[in-house]
Every structure is written in C-alpha cells, then in structure tokens.
Design a protein around this motif. Structure first.
Motif, mmCIF file in Angstrom:
data_model
loop_
_atom_site.group_PDB
_atom_site.id
_atom_site.type_symbol
_atom_site.label_atom_id
_atom_site.label_comp_id
_atom_site.label_asym_id
_atom_site.label_seq_id
_atom_site.Cartn_x
_atom_site.Cartn_y
_atom_site.Cartn_z
ATOM 1 N N GLY A 48 -0.216 1.897 -3.433
ATOM 2 C CA GLY A 48 -1.702 2.136 -2.919
ATOM 3 C C GLY A 48 -2.269 3.251 -2.163
ATOM 4 O O GLY A 48 -1.670 4.374 -2.493
ATOM 5 N N ALA A 49 -2.955 3.053 -1.033
ATOM 6 C CA ALA A 49 -3.485 4.202 -0.670
ATOM 7 C C ALA A 49 -2.770 4.994 0.424
ATOM 8 O O ALA A 49 -3.010 6.081 0.676
ATOM 9 C CB ALA A 49 -4.879 3.525 0.372
ATOM 10 N N ASP A 74 -16.798 1.731 0.421
ATOM 11 C CA ASP A 74 -16.800 3.318 1.127
ATOM 12 C C ASP A 74 -18.032 3.449 2.362
ATOM 13 O O ASP A 74 -17.930 4.294 3.018
ATOM 14 C CB ASP A 74 -17.178 4.108 0.025
ATOM 15 C CG ASP A 74 -16.148 4.319 -0.944
ATOM 16 O OD1 ASP A 74 -14.972 4.195 -0.491
ATOM 17 O OD2 ASP A 74 -16.389 4.674 -2.150
ATOM 18 N N SER A 131 -13.355 -5.160 2.404
ATOM 19 C CA SER A 131 -13.722 -4.698 1.188
ATOM 20 C C SER A 131 -15.270 -4.978 0.607
ATOM 21 O O SER A 131 -15.737 -4.195 -0.099
ATOM 22 C CB SER A 131 -12.733 -5.628 0.076
ATOM 23 O OG SER A 131 -12.929 -6.940 0.379
ATOM 24 N N GLU A 159 0.756 -1.095 -0.153
ATOM 25 C CA GLU A 159 0.037 -0.087 -0.099
ATOM 26 C C GLU A 159 0.986 1.268 0.069
ATOM 27 O O GLU A 159 0.463 2.369 -0.470
ATOM 28 C CB GLU A 159 -1.045 -0.127 1.129
ATOM 29 C CG GLU A 159 -2.312 -1.128 1.269
ATOM 30 C CD GLU A 159 -3.066 -0.718 0.081
ATOM 31 O OE1 GLU A 159 -3.026 0.369 -0.348
ATOM 32 O OE2 GLU A 159 -3.832 -1.637 -0.275
ATOM 33 N N LEU A 202 -6.096 -0.194 -1.509
ATOM 34 C CA LEU A 202 -6.217 -0.336 -3.139
ATOM 35 C C LEU A 202 -5.630 -1.454 -3.716
ATOM 36 O O LEU A 202 -6.078 -1.720 -4.649
ATOM 37 C CB LEU A 202 -5.610 0.987 -3.611
ATOM 38 C CG LEU A 202 -6.142 2.252 -3.049
ATOM 39 C CD1 LEU A 202 -5.416 3.332 -4.118
ATOM 40 C CD2 LEU A 202 -7.624 2.353 -3.613
ATOM 41 N N SER A 260 -8.074 -2.809 5.222
ATOM 42 C CA SER A 260 -7.979 -3.681 4.058
ATOM 43 C C SER A 260 -8.208 -5.227 4.436
ATOM 44 O O SER A 260 -8.464 -5.204 5.905
ATOM 45 C CB SER A 260 -6.337 -3.458 3.696
ATOM 46 O OG SER A 260 -6.106 -4.293 2.557
ATOM 47 N N ASP A 285 -5.725 -5.100 -4.069
ATOM 48 C CA ASP A 285 -6.855 -6.279 -3.887
ATOM 49 C C ASP A 285 -6.268 -7.577 -4.391
ATOM 50 O O ASP A 285 -6.757 -8.744 -3.952
ATOM 51 C CB ASP A 285 -8.192 -5.931 -4.426
ATOM 52 C CG ASP A 285 -8.995 -4.777 -4.017
ATOM 53 O OD1 ASP A 285 -8.834 -4.481 -2.837
ATOM 54 O OD2 ASP A 285 -9.418 -4.046 -4.903
#
Length: 404
Positions: free
Chosen positions: A208-209, A353, A349, A204, A377, A344, A379
C-alpha cells in the motif's frame, strides 16, 4: 567438500540458491515469465536460466503454465510459482468476531471464514482460534497440517516477558497466562502473534501507501486509536510490546486520564477517538446519537466531508477533528521525526483527501518537522491482509531456500 557446505558465502550452492530466490521473487512480482525473460531480469545466461528452472521444477517450486502468444515466431514456455508449494493462515481477532483466511504461497486467498464471538459462553480463546482456523482451512479445501504458519492479530500485544496480553482489557478470554502454551500444544504449525495495527502497517508497507518506505508511522483510528512504528524497515514494538499505543498519550485539550490501562483509554483516545466525535458534534449543535461510537462517528465524518464549506456546523466538526488528530501526531513527530505518516481506519477513510489536507495543514503549524501524510490504501480487511503477508514472508524464506 567444503565448497558444497550450506551457508558459506560464495560457494556454488549458496550462489545457486541466491539465483533461485531472485527468480522466484521475480515470478511472484511479475507473474508467469518465459525462460528468456527470467534470464534477462536476473542477468543469467540461457543455459543457466534453463538449469535454474529445471531445478525449481524438480523441487516443486515452479510449474509450467502455458505458452506466450501474440508475438512473431514460436511460442515460448511460461513458468510461474507453484501456488501449492505452501499455505499460510492469518487471523484477525476482535471482541466480536474472528476472521480467518488461508493463502497460498503466491499470496492468493484460498479460503476465508468468519466466526462471531460475542457472548459465546463456555468458549475459550483456544477453541475460538481453532474453530475459525479450521473454517478457513475447510473453505480452502485443505486440512490443518497443510498450513505452514499462522499469524494471529489482536488488539494490544503479548508481553514478551510474561506471555500475557496487555493493553486489550476489552478482549475477553485472551488473558490466561497459559494461553500461548495451550495454542502451541493445539496447533501443529508455528504460530506468531502481532498487534493488529502493526499488521495494518505490514500490509501498507508490502502492498500500500508505505511501499518502498523503511521509516514511517501508521496512525489507525477506528474502534480504538493506535499507531505502528516502522524504523529501518522493522516494526518497533518496545519493551512490553506497547510501542505505538498512542491512545494512552497525554495531549492538550483533555483532562489527564489516570490508571489508563484500567480505563482502557487515554488523552489522545479521549481527544480524537471514536467516542470524541459524537461529543464534539453535540457541542456544535448537531443532533446525533452517541452510540455505537465507531458507526456514529464514521457517519458524522461522512456527512461533514460531503457538506464541507456548505454547512457551518459540519464544517467546523471536520476542522476540529483534523486539529485533534494533528495534536497527537505532533507529539509523535517530535519524538520520531518520521518522513511519512499513513492515516488509516474507519474514522479516516470517510474524510478522504479533504481530511488529509486539513490534518497536514494543522500539523505544519504544530510540529517542528513536516512529514508527508498519506491515506492508507488497504481498505479490505487490512489486519487480516497484514497477518497473511507476515506469514508469507517467513514461510517463503523457508520454502524458497534451496541451499539445504
């Protein structure tokens, strides 16, 4: 002669090596570039950029890769990192399987192999690791000595003092006091070990995030519940490697769990882990099986998200689950005060949101500070991706060093 001594700051050799590494990093980030573009991005003159590329070509680190097109005037030669300059491998180990992958120095996956491991009698961890690694190496069209470095991700962590695997009693065959020595003797390349959730945080942070963040917490909730702590850009592992084992965290809402290592569970795990979701659903009058925990929990959360504010019981399930996650995160926030928390795993998931917003609202009520929450992000096999990225970082530091 002193001006050519490797490692002395400001010497021509060191400055050239710094320019070389900057150019290689730009090629990794942007893909094929022309000499002119490399010069502009690095601030080097055209002659110096030409010398740099010639030097890197001679070292086998870059290759010509066609010409630029679509612009007025003559085409320009494109250069890219030589993908064959080095290869690394990553392994993601669970109680049921080992997934291994090999990547070239650009990060592209060249081969992958999955080895099922449940109930394999007579198998040792060494045999499983070598079989999985060799499967990925063969899929990449390579041999074992072609791999520069291996990073193995496991649940729990290897105690730096004893070399024993801790916090992962559910991983059979991995608790021998000589395991690390046996693997080192069997494999010809450096082998590193890292907690699986820590490797998700690496993925990540790189891709990613958490990209660009030096301080963050990653909460992983799937088969087990754990966290990774990144402070000043570095993973914080703790004295025994157990930093982030938040599943053992005592929290309100569950009875105290004693002998947590033997039980392989703790307060936060009992409150918000996979086994808690079917129990909560049953208490709310939702007809559901309880096992397998992770699959059942993920299915319930998917249903609850889809039916939010339309089905009272499922809506309450998602709301209470968010509150339970926020309860543990409030304790983490009180100690670490992170600016970012990444959520995560397979029990995050499905909520997407919506779950994120519910946890954020609950955490604002429970914690003194208000960290930003984000969904992970990565996955696709995040533990494996993190293992590869960890191996790539160290290998690039070695292979891309032209000062020697």
């Amino acid at each position: 002669m002193a001006g050519n001594t490797p490692g002395v700051p400001g010497t021509p050799r060191v400055l050239r090596a710094m320019n070389d590494r900057a150019a290689l990093d730009l090629l990794l980030e942007h893909g094929p570039l022309t000499r002119t573009r490399i010069g502009k991005l690095t601030g080097l003159s055209k002659p110096t950029a030409s010398q740099l590329l010639a030097r890197l070509e001679a070292a086998g680190l870059v290759v010509a890769s066609g010409t630029s097109g679509g612009r007025p005037g003559p085409s320009a030669q494109l250069y890219e990192v030589n993908a064959r300059a080095a290869y690394v491998a990553g392994l993601d180990v669970t109680a049921h399987r080992i997934v291994a992958a090999v990547a070239d120095v650009t990060g592209r996956t060249a081969g992958e192999y999955e080895l099922p491991t449940p109930g394999r009698r007579g198998d040792t961890a060494v045999r499983q690791v070598t079989e999985a690694l060799d499967g990925a190496v063969k899929a990449a069209g390579l041999t074992r000595p072609d791999v520069h470095r291996v990073v193995i991700g496991t649940p729990g962590a290897f105690d730096p003092g004893t070399g024993r695997l801790r916090y992962a009693s559910h991983l059979p065959g991995w608790h021998s006091p000589t395991l690390l020595e046996e693997l080192a003797a069997c494999l010809p390349m450096p082998v590193e070990y890292e907690n699986d959730v820590n490797l998700v945080a690496v993925a990540e942070q790189v891709l990613g995030a958490a990209r660009g963040h030096e301080d963050f917490v990653l909460l992983w909730n799937e088969g087990g519940l754990g966290a990774a702590l990144v402070i000043n850009g570095r993973l914080h592992r703790g004295f025994t490697g157990g930093a982030g084992e938040v599943g053992f965290l005592p929290v309100p809402g569950t009875p105290l769990v004693r002998q947590v290592v033997k039980a392989n569970a703790g307060g936060f795990q009992e409150l918000a882990g996979a086994q808690a979701v079917p129990r909560l659903a049953t208490a709310l009058g939702i007809d559901t099986p309880h096992q397998p925990y992770a699959e059942v929990a993920a299915g319930l959360l998917t249903r609850a998200t889809a039916a939010y504010q339309r089905d009272p019981a499922l809506t309450e399930l998602l709301r209470q689950y968010a509150q339970r996650l926020a309860t543990g995160l409030a304790s983490v926030t009180a100690v670490l005060d992170p600016g970012l928390i990444v959520l995560s795993g397979g029990l995050v998931s499905p909520g997407g949101d919506l779950l994120l917003s519910l946890v954020q609202a609950e955490l604002a009520e429970l914690a003194a500070s208000r960290p930003r929450l984000a969904l992970g992000l990565i996955d696709d096999r995040p533990v494996l991706r993190g293992a590869l990225e960890r191996a790539l970082a160290d290998t690039r530091d070695e292979v891309f060093d032209t000062s020697r």
